[in-house]
Design a protein around this motif. Structure first.
Motif, PDB file in Angstrom:
ATOM      1  N   ILE A 304      -6.566 -12.474  -1.006  1.00  0.00           N
ATOM      2  CA  ILE A 304      -5.329 -11.774  -0.634  1.00  0.00           C
ATOM      3  C   ILE A 304      -4.874 -10.814  -1.749  1.00  0.00           C
ATOM      4  O   ILE A 304      -4.105  -9.886  -1.504  1.00  0.00           O
ATOM      5  N   ASP A 306      -6.367  -8.474  -2.963  1.00  0.00           N
ATOM      6  CA  ASP A 306      -6.738  -7.097  -2.597  1.00  0.00           C
ATOM      7  C   ASP A 306      -5.615  -6.376  -1.854  1.00  0.00           C
ATOM      8  O   ASP A 306      -5.591  -5.152  -1.805  1.00  0.00           O
ATOM      9  N   TYR A 307      -4.705  -7.127  -1.258  1.00  0.00           N
ATOM     10  CA  TYR A 307      -3.631  -6.507  -0.468  1.00  0.00           C
ATOM     11  C   TYR A 307      -2.283  -6.527  -1.205  1.00  0.00           C
ATOM     12  O   TYR A 307      -1.248  -6.186  -0.641  1.00  0.00           O
ATOM     13  N   ILE A 309      -1.036  -4.689  -3.775  1.00  0.00           N
ATOM     14  CA  ILE A 309      -0.367  -3.412  -4.062  1.00  0.00           C
ATOM     15  C   ILE A 309       0.224  -2.789  -2.788  1.00  0.00           C
ATOM     16  O   ILE A 309       1.400  -2.395  -2.792  1.00  0.00           O
ATOM     17  N   PRO A 310      -0.551  -2.690  -1.694  1.00  0.00           N
ATOM     18  CA  PRO A 310       0.063  -2.117  -0.483  1.00  0.00           C
ATOM     19  C   PRO A 310       1.294  -2.906  -0.029  1.00  0.00           C
ATOM     20  O   PRO A 310       2.331  -2.322   0.294  1.00  0.00           O
ATOM     21  N   THR A 311       1.195  -4.232  -0.031  1.00  0.00           N
ATOM     22  CA  THR A 311       2.322  -5.056   0.426  1.00  0.00           C
ATOM     23  C   THR A 311       3.541  -4.823  -0.466  1.00  0.00           C
ATOM     24  O   THR A 311       4.661  -4.613   0.013  1.00  0.00           O
ATOM     25  N   TYR A 313       4.291  -2.259  -2.531  1.00  0.00           N
ATOM     26  CA  TYR A 313       4.927  -0.937  -2.511  1.00  0.00           C
ATOM     27  C   TYR A 313       5.653  -0.669  -1.196  1.00  0.00           C
ATOM     28  O   TYR A 313       6.653   0.043  -1.170  1.00  0.00           O
ATOM     29  N   ALA A 381       3.676  -5.654   6.271  1.00  0.00           N
ATOM     30  CA  ALA A 381       3.832  -6.146   4.897  1.00  0.00           C
ATOM     31  C   ALA A 381       4.497  -7.524   4.892  1.00  0.00           C
ATOM     32  O   ALA A 381       4.146  -8.395   4.088  1.00  0.00           O
ATOM     33  N   ALA A 384       1.926  -9.944   5.761  1.00  0.00           N
ATOM     34  CA  ALA A 384       1.060 -10.168   4.591  1.00  0.00           C
ATOM     35  C   ALA A 384       1.758 -11.102   3.602  1.00  0.00           C
ATOM     36  O   ALA A 384       1.139 -11.985   3.003  1.00  0.00           O
ATOM     37  N   LYS A 385       3.071 -10.932   3.480  1.00  0.00           N
ATOM     38  CA  LYS A 385       3.849 -11.784   2.587  1.00  0.00           C
ATOM     39  C   LYS A 385       3.686 -13.252   2.979  1.00  0.00           C
ATOM     40  O   LYS A 385       3.526 -14.126   2.119  1.00  0.00           O
ATOM     41  N   LEU A 387       1.131 -14.570   4.457  1.00  0.00           N
ATOM     42  CA  LEU A 387      -0.220 -15.000   4.082  1.00  0.00           C
ATOM     43  C   LEU A 387      -0.344 -15.200   2.567  1.00  0.00           C
ATOM     44  O   LEU A 387      -1.070 -16.072   2.089  1.00  0.00           O
ATOM     45  N   TYR A 425       0.413   2.811  -9.961  1.00  0.00           N
ATOM     46  CA  TYR A 425       0.754   1.677  -9.097  1.00  0.00           C
ATOM     47  C   TYR A 425      -0.345   0.606  -9.160  1.00  0.00           C
ATOM     48  O   TYR A 425      -0.058  -0.594  -9.130  1.00  0.00           O
ATOM     49  N   LEU A 426      -1.603   1.046  -9.237  1.00  0.00           N
ATOM     50  CA  LEU A 426      -2.712   0.091  -9.224  1.00  0.00           C
ATOM     51  C   LEU A 426      -2.690  -0.816 -10.460  1.00  0.00           C
ATOM     52  O   LEU A 426      -3.231  -1.916 -10.441  1.00  0.00           O
ATOM     53  N   ILE A 436       6.656 -10.934  -4.837  1.00  0.00           N
ATOM     54  CA  ILE A 436       6.704 -10.917  -3.374  1.00  0.00           C
ATOM     55  C   ILE A 436       7.127 -12.285  -2.838  1.00  0.00           C
ATOM     56  O   ILE A 436       7.884 -12.375  -1.876  1.00  0.00           O
TER      57      ILE A 436
END
Lengths: 482, 95
Positions: A304, A306-307, A309-311, A313, A381, A384-385, A387, A425-426, A436
Motif C-alpha cells: 500500500i 505505493d499509493y 503519495i497520491p492518497t 496529496y 483516497a 485507500a485510507k 486500506l 512531493y515524492l 493519513i
C-alpha cells in the motif's frame, strides 16, 4: 553558569539547573537571545524574536520557581514556536504575505499549557508558507539554512524549529506535522522530532492546513526532552473536538526502556527504489543495534506504500482548499490598496497574498473535490485510507513498532527543489501514511550519509507514544555509551 | 488526464485566484505532472471498500454552546484591514 554551558544543555537538564539554582530562567533566556542575535543571521531560523516579553516572563517565572508556585520539569526553560501556532500579542505569520501583520487575539491551547508549566517563548520560527512544502524555501521571510550542512535546506515545513534546535539557538521547539513536517526537518537537521497520535494534542490555535492530518509536536535534542514536552502539551481540549483524553508517558519507563523481546517490523517498500544507499545503511545499522540488544527484527511486505503519495496529496489539498478559503482580505491579513469592489478584494488579496505553492495546492484541492472528479479522486483516497488502516492494523498485530527511514534522502541543496513540485512531493513517501491514519511516529538521528544527518523513523500503534519514545531513548543511550 | 488551459482557469475561478500568464503556464505543466502521478491511485482495487473519514471512528462530538472567548473585540478588529464604529468594513455589496 556561563552562556556556553547553558546553550549546551538539553531542555530537561536546563530545567534541572534552574530548579537547583545553578542558573535562572532569565539568565538562560538572555543567553539564547544573545546567541540568536549573533548566530541566526547565518540560518534565518527565527522570524520573530520576542526579547522584551521573554525577559519579563522569565523574571516572573524565576520568582514563581523560587516561591515553589511552579515545579514543572521544564519550568523556566525557553522554547521556540513554529510561526503557525497562535501566540497572543505576538506576530503569527505562517511565513505568508497573507498573514504578514497578523497578531492573534488569543493563545493556542498548547501555548497556554506550556506557559502554565512556566516555559518561556523566545521566538517564532520560520517555515514553509502555510506549512506547505518540504524545504522551508517557500517562506515569505526567505529560506532557512541547515546548520548541519552549508548550502542545504533544513527540510520542512518546520524547518526553522528543527534548525534552531540543531544550532543550539533553542533548547526545544514546537512544530506541526501534516505529512512529515516535524519528522523530516528533524531528520535533515540531526535532531529528534515527535509527531504524536492524532487527537492527543489540541489543534486549537494551530492555523489549519489539513485538519484531519495536522498535529503539533516537539522538536528536541533527545527523546527524553520530547517525552517531557509531550506530557505538557497533550490532553483533551473542549476547543478541539477531535482531541481526546490520553495518558502521560512515564519518563522513568522511557529512560530504562528495554527492547529485549520486542518485535520490530521493517516494511520492504520503505527501503525500495529512490532511497539513497547511505540512508538505508544508516537506518539498518540502527536496526542492527536493536537486534544486538535482543529485539526481534522481521521484514514484511506493505504494498500500500505505493499509493501513499497520491492518497496524501488528494486529502491534504482537499482540506487545504477549504481551510484556506477563510483568507479573503476582509477579517484579517493582507489586502492590496487597489482592490475596490468585493470580488476584487477576494481575488487580489488571495492572488497577491499567497505564494505559488499555496495556490497550486488550493487548485489541486478544488480539482479533486469538483463535480465530476470527486468520486475518482477524493472518495477514492478515502477508500485507500481505509486500506492503509487495515495494512497497519495487520502489521501491528505482529510488531510492537515499525521502523524505516524518515526521508529517502539527506538534506537537499538549496534551490534545487521548488522547480519540480512532483519530485518534492515524492520525498514525502516515508512520512505521509502515518498522518493519513493518525499514528504516532518519531524521527531519531541515526548517523550520517556523506556528512549529512540521517533520521530513523519509529512508528507506533495509536496512543503508544511511550513505546516509540522508549525505543528512541534506548538507541540514544546506546549511542552515548558507544 | 489532460490538463487544459481552460481547466486551469476554471480552478483559478473556484479558488478566487488569478495567476499571472507565466504562473499559468507553469501551473498547467505542474498540475499535469502531479495529477499524472496521482492517477496511479486508479490502479488500487477499492471495490466494496467503505471510505474512511476519521481513523479512530469518532463522529459528532459536541459541547455546550457557551461563549468562552468573549471580550476581545478590540484585538479582533485590530487585525482587519478596514473597520468602522466597532465593525469590519467591506466594500459595498449591493448598489
Amino acid at each position: 553558569m556561563d552562556d556556553k554551558t547553558i546553550l549546551g544543555l538539553t531542555a530537561l537538564e536546563l530545567g534541572r539547573a534552574i530548579k537547583e539554582g545553578k542558573t535562572t530562567s532569565l539568565e538562560a533566556c538572555k543567553a539564547y537571545i544573545e546567541a540568536i542575535r549573533e548566530e541566526d543571521k547565518k540560518y534565518n531560523s527565527y522570524v520573530t524574536v520576542c526579547e522584551e516579553q521573554a525577559l519579563a516572563k522569565a523574571k516572573e517565572i524565576d520568582a514563581k520557581i523560587a516561591s515553589g508556585a511552579i515545579t514543572s520539569d521544564l519550568a523556566g526553560v525557553p522554547i521556540a514556536i513554529k510561526d503557525n501556532i497562535c501566540t497572543k500579542g505576538i506576530l503569527t505569520t505562517c511565513a505568508s504575505k497573507m498573514l504578514h501583520n497578523f497578531i492573534p487575539p488569543y493563545d493556542a491551547t498548547v501555548i497556554k499549557k506550556l506557559e502554565e508549566e512556566g516555559m518561556v517563548i523566545i521566538g517564532k520560527t520560520n517555515m514553509d508558507e502555510f506549512a506547505m512544502g518540504s524545504t522551508t524555501e517557500t517562506s515569505y521571510h526567505g529560506a532557512t539554512i541547515n546548520p548541519r550542512g552549508a548550502n542545504r535546506v533544513p527540510g520542512g515545513s518546520s524547518g526553522g524549529s528543527a534548525a534552531c534546535v540543531a544550532a543550539n539557538l533553542a533548547p526545544i521547539a514546537l512544530g506541526s506535522d501534516t505529512g512529515g513536517s516535524i519528522r523530516q526537518p528533524a531528520s535533515f537537521c540531526g535532531v529528534t522530532g515527535l509527531k504524536p497520535t492524532y487527537g492527543t494534542v489540541s489543534r486549537y490555535g494551530l492555523v489549519a492546513f489539513a485538519s484531519s492530518l495536522d498535529q503539533i509536536g516537539p522538536i528536541s535534542r533527545d527523546a527524553m526532552d520530547a517525552a517531557a514536552m509531550y506530557n505538557i502539551i497533550n490532553g483533551r481540549d473542549d476547543r478541539d473536538q477531535s482531541s481526546t483524553d490520553c495518558n502521560d508517558v512515564s519518563l522513568d519507563n522511557i529512560k530504562s526502556f528495554d527492547v529485549k523481546g520486542k518485535k520490530i517490523g521493517i516494511p520492504e517498500q520503505y527501503f525500495g527504489e529512490g532511497i539513497e544507499p547511505g540512508v538505508k545503511d544508516a537506518v539498518m545499522k540502527a536496526v542492527a543495534y536493536y537486534e544486538s540488544k535482543g529485539a526481534i527484527v522481521e521484514k514484511f511486505d506493505m504494498p500500500i506504500v505505493d499509493y501513499a503519495i497520491p492518497t496524501y496529496y488528494i486529502i491534504a489539498c482537499a482540506e487545504a482548499c477549504s481551510n484556506l478559503s477563510r483568507y479573503d482580505g476582509i477579517k484579517y491579513g493582507f489586502r492590496p490598496e487597489d482592490a475596490t469592489d468585493l470580488t476584487s478584494v477576494y481575488i487580489k488579496s488571495r492572488s497577491q497574498g499567497f505564494g505559488l505553492e499555496v495556490k497550486r495546492r488550493i487548485m489541486l484541492g478544488n480539482f479533486v473535490l469538483s463535480s465530476g472528479y470527486f468520486d475518482a479522486y477524493y472518495n477514492k483516497a478515502l477508500q485507500a485510507k481505509s486500506l492503509i488502516k487495515d495494512a497497519f492494523d495487520k502489521a501491528f498485530e505482529k510488531y510492537d513498532v515499525i521502523i524505516g527511514p524518515v526521508a529517502p534522502t539527506t538534506a537537499l541543496e538549496i534551490g534545487k527543489s521548488l522547480s519540480d513540485p512532483l519530485k518534492m512531493y515524492l520525498g514525502d513517501i516515508c512520512t505521509v501514511l502515518v498522518n493519513i491514519i493518525g499514528l504516532p511516529a518519531i524521527s531519531v538521528p541515526c548517523g550520517e550519509s556523506d556528512g549529512l544527518p540521517v533520521g530513523m523513523q519509529i512508528i507506533g500503534k495509536p496512543y503508544d507514544e511511550e513505546q516509540i519514545l522508549g525505543f528512541a531513548c534506548n538507541y540514544q543511550n546506546g549511542s552515548k555509551e558507544a | 488526464m489532460e490538463i487544459t488551459q481552460d481547466l486551469v482557469r476554471y480552478l483559478e475561478a473556484l479558488g478566487r485566484i488569478e495567476l499571472s500568464p507565466e504562473e499559468e503556464v507553469k501551473t498547467q505543466k505542474d498540475l499535469a505532472d502531479i495529477l499524472g502521478y496521482i492517477d496511479k491511485l486508479g490502479e488500487l482495487d477499492t471495490a466494496g471498500v467503505e471510505p474512511l473519514s476519521h481513523a479512530a471512528g469518532r463522529t459528532n462530538i459536541t459541547r455546550e454552546d457557551v461563549v468562552i472567548n468573549g471580550d476581545m473585540q478590540e484585538q479582533v478588529l485590530s487585525n482587519a484591514p478596514e473597520t468602522k464604529d466597532g465593525t469590519i468594513l467591506v466594500p459595498r455589496t449591493f448598489d
